[in-house]
Write a protein that holds these residues in place. Sequence first.
Motif, short mmCIF file in Angstrom:
data_model
loop_
_atom_site.label_atom_id
_atom_site.label_comp_id
_atom_site.label_asym_id
_atom_site.label_seq_id
_atom_site.Cartn_x
_atom_site.Cartn_y
_atom_site.Cartn_z
N GLU B 137 0.83 -1.21 0.00
CA GLU B 137 0.00 0.00 0.00
C GLU B 137 0.86 1.26 0.00
OE1 GLU B 137 -3.11 0.11 2.90
OE2 GLU B 137 -3.99 -1.74 2.15
N GLU B 138 1.99 1.16 0.72
CA GLU B 138 2.93 2.29 0.73
C GLU B 138 3.41 2.57 -0.68
OE1 GLU B 138 3.88 4.57 2.92
OE2 GLU B 138 2.29 3.70 4.15
N ARG B 139 3.75 1.49 -1.39
CA ARG B 139 4.23 1.64 -2.77
C ARG B 139 3.12 2.21 -3.66
NH1 ARG B 139 6.98 -3.56 -5.10
NH2 ARG B 139 7.51 -2.07 -6.74
N LEU B 140 1.89 1.83 -3.34
CA LEU B 140 0.74 2.34 -4.10
C LEU B 140 0.58 3.85 -3.89
CD1 LEU B 140 -1.42 1.01 -5.86
CD2 LEU B 140 -2.85 0.82 -3.85
N LYS B 141 0.77 4.24 -2.64
CA LYS B 141 0.63 5.67 -2.31
C LYS B 141 1.68 6.50 -3.02
CE LYS B 141 -1.57 5.25 2.18
NZ LYS B 141 -1.25 5.09 3.59
N THR B 142 2.90 5.97 -3.05
CA THR B 142 3.98 6.76 -3.68
C THR B 142 3.90 6.72 -5.19
OG1 THR B 142 5.42 4.84 -3.61
CG2 THR B 142 5.59 6.35 -1.74
N GLY B 143 3.04 5.84 -5.72
CA GLY B 143 2.92 5.75 -7.18
C GLY B 143 3.93 4.80 -7.79
N ASP B 144 4.61 4.07 -6.93
CA ASP B 144 5.60 3.11 -7.41
C ASP B 144 4.88 1.97 -8.16
OD1 ASP B 144 7.97 1.89 -7.74
OD2 ASP B 144 8.05 0.97 -5.74
N VAL B 145 3.76 1.55 -7.61
CA VAL B 145 2.92 0.58 -8.32
C VAL B 145 1.53 1.21 -8.41
CG1 VAL B 145 4.14 -1.50 -7.52
CG2 VAL B 145 2.23 -0.61 -6.19
N GLN B 146 0.74 0.71 -9.40
CA GLN B 146 -0.57 1.32 -9.61
C GLN B 146 -1.71 0.48 -9.03
OE1 GLN B 146 1.97 1.95 -11.97
NE2 GLN B 146 1.81 3.91 -10.90
N VAL B 147 -1.49 -0.85 -9.02
CA VAL B 147 -2.53 -1.73 -8.48
C VAL B 147 -1.86 -2.87 -7.73
CG1 VAL B 147 -4.39 -3.35 -9.09
CG2 VAL B 147 -4.18 -1.22 -10.32
N VAL B 148 -2.47 -3.26 -6.64
CA VAL B 148 -1.94 -4.42 -5.89
C VAL B 148 -3.04 -5.49 -5.91
CG1 VAL B 148 -1.15 -5.28 -3.66
CG2 VAL B 148 -0.53 -2.96 -4.41
N LEU B 149 -2.66 -6.67 -6.41
CA LEU B 149 -3.61 -7.78 -6.46
C LEU B 149 -3.09 -8.86 -5.50
CD1 LEU B 149 -5.99 -9.32 -7.65
CD2 LEU B 149 -4.55 -9.93 -9.60
N HIS B 150 -3.85 -9.11 -4.48
CA HIS B 150 -3.38 -10.05 -3.45
C HIS B 150 -4.28 -11.28 -3.44
CE1 HIS B 150 -3.50 -11.48 0.85
NE2 HIS B 150 -2.27 -11.75 0.44
N SER B 192 -6.29 -0.25 -5.21
CA SER B 192 -5.83 0.80 -6.14
C SER B 192 -5.96 2.15 -5.45
CB SER B 192 -6.66 0.77 -7.42
OG SER B 192 -7.99 1.10 -7.09
N ASN B 193 -5.50 3.18 -6.13
CA ASN B 193 -5.58 4.54 -5.59
C ASN B 193 -6.41 5.37 -6.55
OD1 ASN B 193 -5.20 7.04 -4.58
ND2 ASN B 193 -2.96 6.96 -4.51
N SER B 194 -7.71 5.53 -6.22
CA SER B 194 -8.60 6.18 -7.19
C SER B 194 -8.31 7.67 -7.35
CB SER B 194 -10.06 5.98 -6.79
OG SER B 194 -10.28 6.58 -5.55
N SER B 195 -7.49 8.22 -6.45
CA SER B 195 -7.15 9.64 -6.62
C SER B 195 -6.11 9.83 -7.72
CB SER B 195 -6.64 10.21 -5.30
OG SER B 195 -5.42 9.60 -4.95
N LYS B 196 -5.56 8.71 -8.20
CA LYS B 196 -4.59 8.82 -9.31
C LYS B 196 -5.18 8.14 -10.53
CE LYS B 196 -0.57 9.41 -6.45
NZ LYS B 196 0.68 8.92 -5.95
N GLU B 197 -5.25 8.92 -11.61
CA GLU B 197 -5.93 8.43 -12.80
C GLU B 197 -5.27 7.17 -13.35
OE1 GLU B 197 -6.22 11.28 -15.92
OE2 GLU B 197 -8.24 10.60 -16.41
N LYS B 198 -3.94 7.15 -13.31
CA LYS B 198 -3.20 6.01 -13.86
C LYS B 198 -3.59 4.74 -13.11
CE LYS B 198 1.55 4.88 -15.06
NZ LYS B 198 2.94 5.26 -14.80
N SER B 199 -3.70 4.86 -11.79
CA SER B 199 -4.04 3.72 -10.95
C SER B 199 -5.47 3.28 -11.24
CB SER B 199 -3.89 4.12 -9.48
OG SER B 199 -4.32 3.09 -8.65
N ALA B 200 -6.38 4.26 -11.41
CA ALA B 200 -7.79 3.92 -11.67
C ALA B 200 -7.93 3.18 -13.00
CB ALA B 200 -8.62 5.20 -11.68
N ILE B 201 -7.17 3.64 -14.01
CA ILE B 201 -7.24 2.97 -15.33
C ILE B 201 -6.71 1.54 -15.22
CG2 ILE B 201 -6.33 3.02 -17.69
CD1 ILE B 201 -6.42 6.12 -17.43
N ALA B 202 -5.55 1.39 -14.56
CA ALA B 202 -4.94 0.07 -14.42
C ALA B 202 -5.89 -0.86 -13.64
CB ALA B 202 -3.61 0.19 -13.70
#
Lengths: 248, 793
Positions: B137-150, B192-202
């Motif tokens: 989630e930390e990586r998601l927040k920083t934008g390092d990854v866009q989606v985490v599937l667990h 995902s991080n819906s506040s970031k468009e790239k993450s929402a698309i991914a």
Amino acid sequence: MIDVRSLTKAYSDLTRGEVLALSQLTFSAKAGQVYGLLGPNGAGKTTALRILSTVLQPTSGTAIIGGFDCVTQPEMVRHQIGFISANTAVYDRMTAWEMVEYFGRLYGLDDDELRERMELLFERLQMQEIRDLLGAKMSTGMKQKVSIARAIVHDPPVLIFDEATTGLDVLVARALLDTVAELRDQGKCILFSTHIMREAERLCDRVAIMHRGHILAEGTLDELRDQHAERDLEELFFQLIRREMVST
Amino acid sequence: MNWRNIRLIYAREIRDQLRDRRTLFMIAVLPMLLYPLLGMSVFQLSQFVRKSEPVILIIGAEQLQAEHTLPPLFENGKFAANLMADPKLADWLHLEFAPNENAATPPSVPSAKKPHAHASGGEDAESARDAVLIAAEERLKTGDVQVVLHFPADFGHRLRELHAQIKARAEGGHEQAARLPPVDIPRPQLTSNSSKEKSAIANMQVEQVLDAWRSQIGRENLLASEIPANVVRPFDLQPHDIAERRQQQALMWSKILPFVLIIWALTGAFYPAVDLCAGEKERGTLETLLSSPAARIEIVWGKLLTVMTFSTATALLNLASLGMTARYVMTQLSAMPRVDLAEGMQLPPIPSLLWLVAALLPMSAFFSALCLACAAFARSTKEGQYYLIPLFLVSMPLMMLPLQPGIELNLGNSLVPIMGVVLLVMSLVQSNYAEALRYFVPVCAVTLVCCHLAIRWAVYQFNQESVLFRESERLDPKRWLVHLVRDRQDTPTLAQAFFCVTLIYVIQFFVQIAVSAHVPAVPDFRFLTLVLFISQVVCIALPALLMAIILTGRPRQSLLLVRVPRLITCMVAVSLAVLLHPLGLQLATWIRELYPVQHEVQSDLEGFTQLLQTAPYAWLPYVIMAVLPAFCEELAFRGFVLSGLRHIGSKWWAIGLSAVFFGMAHGLAQQSLAAAIVGLAIGYIAVQTGSIVPCMLFHMTYNGLMFATQLWPQALQQHPGLTNVVYEPSPGQILYTWPLMLLCGGLAAVLFAWLKRLPYQATREEQISDARSRQSLQAFAPVASEPAKSQLS
């Protein structure tokens, strides 16, 4: 040629309410005569001349030029007059020739007549060297020459000069006064407003001394001198203004 | 109007503008450079987008690799291509795998027999899993990854277990299978991080992949259970689009082109307008031109045509440049993965372009006149440029609204300036000629009226010395208010008339909202009376009365209450109302046939009529439907508003405008049209008689007859002899017979002719305007004389 009767102009001011820029102004001028409107700044000279040039409308009273009413027949009046003022500038992006030609055409002159007329004017006013110069590149004197050419290109019977020598150097101012005198000699009726007494003394056949929108005194220079027992026009002018200020 | 002068002024202004580097830059150079530059930026951006592939962090995927009974989710470190609508997307989504920390531990089968001794080991695994998720989630927040599937640790195992149970049931071991506990499959977590468009698309892409994978698993389970697959998916849809490629393109262009064109028509009009008016004031050449023989209207037309030329040229140049750049960019983008836009960006068909150009001219004229009037009002170019933003703010919603889905061309929309044109052009571009033809007249009429009004406004501005020689005033609301009352004129000014109309509309809007919020469950006659009283007295009469009292020196004169009308004038007004009533009914029917009222509105109107019939006294509905509006609306529209509008200098324009404003005060578009036409007749009566009383009598009689007509169908049944005069074309509707209507029309014309002969009291502006129009053109001949020339030479 010019007949002004009880001309009044009031405008609304946010602070002072209704302000009278002109109050019951009455005078008349004939062909072959230079009629001078003398007065300090804010006396109402420009307002009166703007009404005569049909740019402004009076609140009441009439102004007839060449038999046409300034309010109801403004387009006819504008054909009768040439108007030169410190506020009538020349176009920056037009040459002297183009500008005079443009106004000549607006006055309805046909091509041959206009060309002939312009050649005469450019020669007479010594404007040949600025013929193809853009307005933006002209000196004040050059611009004034273009304005005169523009105003007389249609050879109007009435000419209105509103503080036309303001900002001109001595040489250009003198040339302008010579031109005015010459136009008067040709039979034009000229209305000449100024606050420079020497110009009035040199040119005007009749003068009206204005202050705060109304005429304090009116007549030929000699008549005024006799009436007020003062030979010097400038001193006479000061006396009248001072008397008016004291009385109000 | 002397067209020679207009041509001269036009030619001069065009030359002047072409010599201005700023204008040339805005009109010609900017479009040529702007779009290629923008295109280049888009191109660069698309490269950047292509390179920045979204990173999907997948935790616990290793367990799925081991489950051979499951359809593959991954292939070669990517999502399986058969799970994606577009196989190119598999390359685009970058997958990063991480093991589940507790993956090493044996899958725990939830069971009552689970030994408690394993509890501490389970807690360790739990905390390790949490740590992995927190880090992800930390990586998601920083934008390092866009989606985490667990995938939970025993996810794969449970899926296999479910499959095995299904298979066992199918093989006849129902009893054995029934003894097994139901399989509870833990849910994979998609973060995902819906506040970031790239993450929402991914996230959207991964969801689609997982949906497809879930469907595959479902199909295999069905196969194992020997249940036909069509049990859960009994049928599939067969999509069939009858739209041709050309029509699809037309739809797309109809959304883009009118908007682009109109935006640039406005922008292209504004800068030359500011330069031609405020610029000339600043440079001192306006007074030179005003003292020339050219009439104000000729000056305005000359300048207007110049502004129109630049507005049209800017719009067309921008469109051409935009089209070429977009085509080039799209061609380039089509070569890139996951971009498939080039096919849609072909040049629009020629008819679409022709319709656009045809619509551009009136819009350009409208904007040019509007800009010219605004620019004439400005003291300087700087002030002029300030007016661009309000113009845009007003125009933008009217341009944007038609682009919204569901907004269609109807009577209401067609009467809205700009919006009607955009919708009409959209219809024409889409080749919906039948629909376009139906609304062609109202759209063109409204556009032409707006153009004409804007031009009149520009001319009016050029005639206003207070505008031409406006001086700076200190901003002081208190002084301004004092000035409004202290320096009030006898009758309302033009600005006060417009303000009164605006005030009426604004109050109507707020009252309407307030009333809607307080409608009782079962509205009764009393409520209806209250609403009508508020809508007439508070919304219409009160603003006009207060403005007349506060802002005018002679309120009674402002409201046309000074002149006592003659009896015959009143009788003529009443007779006119009676004679125009059959025509009014026919007109209302035509309007409703051409522009049908919506079903909901129609039922509301019927409910309204029924409610009126519940009045305790038979005369009461006539009071609230005829007498009340006659007093209130006449005081406002023929009293205050018309008195102010007459300062325009043309009684016809004043009558026309007051009629339009009167019509607009009626909520329903169909009613507004009919009311505006009747408003013309009442306006004429007001001007010719100089009194509000005949207007009120006309209005009262006309409304009363209109209301009474609703009761006539019953009378017609009781008295069949009336069919010689009236008939019922459809249930509940009454029309007069044609011979009677012709007779009434003829008699009304005679009465109008009688009114025309009345000596009406012209305003000063009307007198001047009339006198000026009588100036002889013959006298415009040059006055240069031969002797004068010879003397000069």
